[in-house]
Write a protein that holds these residues in place. Structure first.
Motif, PDB file in Angstrom:
ATOM      1  N   LEU A 169       8.461 -93.707   8.646  1.00 11.62           N
ATOM      2  CA  LEU A 169       9.602 -92.800   8.586  1.00 11.62           C
ATOM      3  C   LEU A 169       9.164 -91.413   9.039  1.00 11.62           C
ATOM      4  N   PHE A 170       9.950 -90.810   9.962  1.00  6.24           N
ATOM      5  CA  PHE A 170       9.579 -89.531  10.566  1.00  6.24           C
ATOM      6  C   PHE A 170      10.657 -88.472  10.332  1.00  6.24           C
ATOM      7  N   THR A 171      10.229 -87.208  10.359  1.00 13.32           N
ATOM      8  CA  THR A 171      11.146 -86.077  10.227  1.00 13.32           C
ATOM      9  C   THR A 171      11.649 -85.642  11.595  1.00 13.32           C
ATOM     10  N   LEU A 172      12.546 -84.651  11.567  1.00 12.66           N
ATOM     11  CA  LEU A 172      13.032 -84.042  12.806  1.00 12.66           C
ATOM     12  C   LEU A 172      11.900 -83.479  13.652  1.00 12.66           C
ATOM     13  N   THR A 173      10.856 -83.010  12.980  1.00 12.59           N
ATOM     14  CA  THR A 173       9.716 -82.427  13.687  1.00 12.59           C
ATOM     15  C   THR A 173       8.661 -83.483  14.032  1.00 12.59           C
ATOM     16  N   GLN A 174       9.029 -84.759  13.876  1.00 11.50           N
ATOM     17  CA  GLN A 174       8.183 -85.901  14.222  1.00 11.50           C
ATOM     18  C   GLN A 174       6.907 -85.995  13.385  1.00 11.50           C
ATOM     19  N   ASP A 175       6.976 -85.498  12.164  1.00 13.50           N
ATOM     20  CA  ASP A 175       5.882 -85.679  11.214  1.00 13.50           C
ATOM     21  C   ASP A 175       6.113 -86.976  10.441  1.00 13.50           C
ATOM     22  N   LEU A 176       5.045 -87.711  10.182  1.00 13.83           N
ATOM     23  CA  LEU A 176       5.135 -88.959   9.435  1.00 13.83           C
ATOM     24  C   LEU A 176       5.321 -88.669   7.944  1.00 13.83           C
ATOM     25  N   VAL A 177       6.430 -89.132   7.388  1.00 11.81           N
ATOM     26  CA  VAL A 177       6.742 -88.947   5.965  1.00 11.81           C
ATOM     27  C   VAL A 177       6.204 -90.104   5.141  1.00 11.81           C
ATOM     28  N   GLU A 178       6.453 -91.326   5.613  1.00 13.64           N
ATOM     29  CA  GLU A 178       6.164 -92.504   4.801  1.00 13.64           C
ATOM     30  C   GLU A 178       5.724 -93.667   5.680  1.00 13.64           C
ATOM     31  N   TYR A 179       4.708 -94.363   5.209  1.00 12.16           N
ATOM     32  CA  TYR A 179       4.356 -95.672   5.758  1.00 12.16           C
ATOM     33  C   TYR A 179       4.636 -96.687   4.655  1.00 12.16           C
ATOM     34  N   ARG A 180       5.382 -97.741   5.005  1.00  7.65           N
ATOM     35  CA  ARG A 180       5.722 -98.725   3.982  1.00  7.65           C
ATOM     36  C   ARG A 180       5.538-100.137   4.495  1.00  7.65           C
ATOM     37  N   GLU A 181       5.206-101.022   3.563  1.00  6.46           N
ATOM     38  CA  GLU A 181       5.147-102.452   3.849  1.00  6.46           C
ATOM     39  C   GLU A 181       6.116-103.146   2.906  1.00  6.46           C
ATOM     40  N   SER A 182       7.129-103.800   3.475  1.00  7.52           N
ATOM     41  CA  SER A 182       8.139-104.500   2.694  1.00  7.52           C
ATOM     42  C   SER A 182       7.994-105.997   2.930  1.00  7.52           C
ATOM     43  N   TYR A 183       7.816-106.740   1.845  1.00 11.22           N
ATOM     44  CA  TYR A 183       7.604-108.182   1.925  1.00 11.22           C
ATOM     45  C   TYR A 183       8.862-108.913   1.463  1.00 11.22           C
ATOM     46  N   TYR A 184       9.320-109.886   2.278  1.00 11.16           N
ATOM     47  CA  TYR A 184      10.496-110.687   1.983  1.00 11.16           C
ATOM     48  C   TYR A 184      10.132-112.170   1.953  1.00 11.16           C
ATOM     49  N   LYS A 185      10.886-112.937   1.162  1.00 11.46           N
ATOM     50  CA  LYS A 185      10.861-114.380   1.322  1.00 11.46           C
ATOM     51  C   LYS A 185      11.551-114.735   2.645  1.00 11.46           C
ATOM     52  N   PHE A 186      11.168-115.857   3.228  1.00  6.68           N
ATOM     53  CA  PHE A 186      11.813-116.284   4.463  1.00  6.68           C
ATOM     54  C   PHE A 186      13.328-116.427   4.284  1.00  6.68           C
ATOM     55  N   LYS A 187      13.738-117.009   3.170  1.00  8.14           N
ATOM     56  CA  LYS A 187      15.165-117.287   2.982  1.00  8.14           C
ATOM     57  C   LYS A 187      15.992-116.017   2.804  1.00  8.14           C
TER      58      LYS A 187
ATOM     59  N   VAL B 121      10.427 -96.246  12.594  1.00 10.79           N
ATOM     60  CA  VAL B 121       9.885 -97.220  13.537  1.00 10.79           C
ATOM     61  C   VAL B 121       9.461 -98.437  12.728  1.00 10.79           C
ATOM     62  N   LYS B 122       9.831 -99.638  13.207  1.00 13.96           N
ATOM     63  CA  LYS B 122       9.548-100.847  12.444  1.00 13.96           C
ATOM     64  C   LYS B 122       8.828-101.889  13.292  1.00 13.96           C
ATOM     65  N   GLN B 123       8.014-102.682  12.605  1.00 15.19           N
ATOM     66  CA  GLN B 123       7.388-103.864  13.193  1.00 15.19           C
ATOM     67  C   GLN B 123       7.561-104.997  12.191  1.00 15.19           C
ATOM     68  N   ILE B 124       8.125-106.114  12.628  1.00 11.23           N
ATOM     69  CA  ILE B 124       8.415-107.226  11.731  1.00 11.23           C
ATOM     70  C   ILE B 124       7.602-108.435  12.159  1.00 11.23           C
ATOM     71  N   ILE B 125       6.828-108.984  11.213  1.00  7.04           N
ATOM     72  CA  ILE B 125       5.926-110.087  11.526  1.00  7.04           C
ATOM     73  C   ILE B 125       5.973-111.130  10.405  1.00  7.04           C
ATOM     74  N   THR B 126       5.446-112.313  10.681  1.00  8.91           N
ATOM     75  CA  THR B 126       5.271-113.329   9.646  1.00  8.91           C
ATOM     76  C   THR B 126       3.790-113.395   9.282  1.00  8.91           C
ATOM     77  N   LEU B 127       3.509-113.783   8.058  1.00  9.83           N
ATOM     78  CA  LEU B 127       2.119-113.900   7.641  1.00  9.83           C
ATOM     79  C   LEU B 127       2.008-114.869   6.476  1.00  9.83           C
ATOM     80  N   LYS B 128       0.795-115.385   6.275  1.00  3.14           N
ATOM     81  CA  LYS B 128       0.527-116.254   5.139  1.00  3.14           C
ATOM     82  C   LYS B 128       0.244-115.399   3.908  1.00  3.14           C
ATOM     83  N   LYS B 129       0.771-115.815   2.793  1.00  2.00           N
ATOM     84  CA  LYS B 129       0.595-115.057   1.563  1.00  2.00           C
ATOM     85  C   LYS B 129      -0.886-114.924   1.194  1.00  2.00           C
ATOM     86  N   GLU B 130      -1.658-115.933   1.500  1.00  2.59           N
ATOM     87  CA  GLU B 130      -3.083-115.920   1.145  1.00  2.59           C
ATOM     88  C   GLU B 130      -3.855-114.833   1.882  1.00  2.59           C
ATOM     89  N   ASP B 131      -3.284-114.310   2.982  1.00  2.00           N
ATOM     90  CA  ASP B 131      -3.959-113.285   3.772  1.00  2.00           C
ATOM     91  C   ASP B 131      -3.664-111.873   3.272  1.00  2.00           C
TER      92      ASP B 131
END
Length: 229
Positions: free
Chosen positions: A200-218, A168-178
């Motif tokens: 990231l979830f398993t077949l049994t719907q257990d949460l395996v991983e929470y991740r935050e991935s930061y990208y440049k706009f470009k 499951v994903k949520q994609i947002i913009t934010l200021k680096k200073e925050d």
């Protein structure tokens, strides 16, 4: 454990261990009645739950088969970008504070494993990622050498108690200073970033991983196919 839950876990095992091959049906109600010495009600409840979890689909006149979906396939970063280089750093097993539980959604665990990932394309930092990994779902210790060699998804596919199913994903913009979780030496000349929050979830719907991935706009591009059902 209730009878329907035992049947549910048994069927999950058949799917997880690839005992049911492509095109083959899961056991019939009659076979499960004999195996579990029960009435049809818990069997139907287990199958209903599997359909609700989108793990199986029904074939009219035949039975149930594992669900196959050709779109929105969950791929590893190395599969999407085979020429990229990922550098993983293990920061250890950490206690979950109240605030971190709320942030990561690991509400029922006391410890997680923290990993920092820097992903490079053509020697340029492409993604900076912070990952929190379930301690409970691991069946082996964190092997950072293996992860650096094969990637995190390979580690999950071989070192978890249950098979990976969806994210499951949520994609947002934010200021680096925050951003409070890392220093300003990352993406030095950027004022604004894209944040991809993923669970990231398993077949049994257990949460395996929470991740935050930061990208440049470009560097950020989101492409997908949408189907009407």
């Amino acid at each position: 454990m209730k009878k329907w839950q035992a049947i549910y876990e048994y069927l999950i095992g058949l799917i997880h261990n690839n005992i049911i091959k492509d095109g083959e049906c899961l056991p019939s109600e009659n076979n499960l009645k004999v195996k579990f010495k029960c009435s049809v009600q818990p069997i139907r409840k287990a199958y209903f739950k599997l359909k609700e979890d989108k793990l199986i689909t029904s074939l009219q006149g035949k039975g149930y088969i594992p669900y196959k979906e050709s779109t929105n396939v969950l791929l590893s970063f190395s599969e999407l970008f085979p020429n990229a280089i990922s550098k993983y750093k293990y920061l250890g097993k950490i206690s979950l504070t109240k605030d971190l539980k709320i942030k990561t959604n690991f509400l029922y665990e006391n410890f997680v494993h923290k990993i920092i990932v820097k992903r490079f394309i053509d020697n340029e930092l492409f993604i900076y990622q912070i990952s929190y990994i379930s301690d409970y779902l691991l069946k082996t210790i964190i092997d950072i050498d293996l992860i650096n060699k094969k990637g995190l998804m390979h580690f999950f596919n071989n070192c978890l108690k249950y098979k990976i199913n969806y994210s499951v994903k949520q994609i947002i913009t934010l200021k680096k200073e925050d951003i409070k979780d890392w220093n300003n030496n990352i993406f030095v000349n950027e004022d604004n970033l894209i944040l991809d929050k993923g669970m990231l979830f398993t077949l049994t719907q257990d949460l395996v991983e929470y991740r935050e991935s930061y990208y440049k706009f470009k560097n950020f591009k989101w492409s997908f196919i949408e189907y009407y059902k």
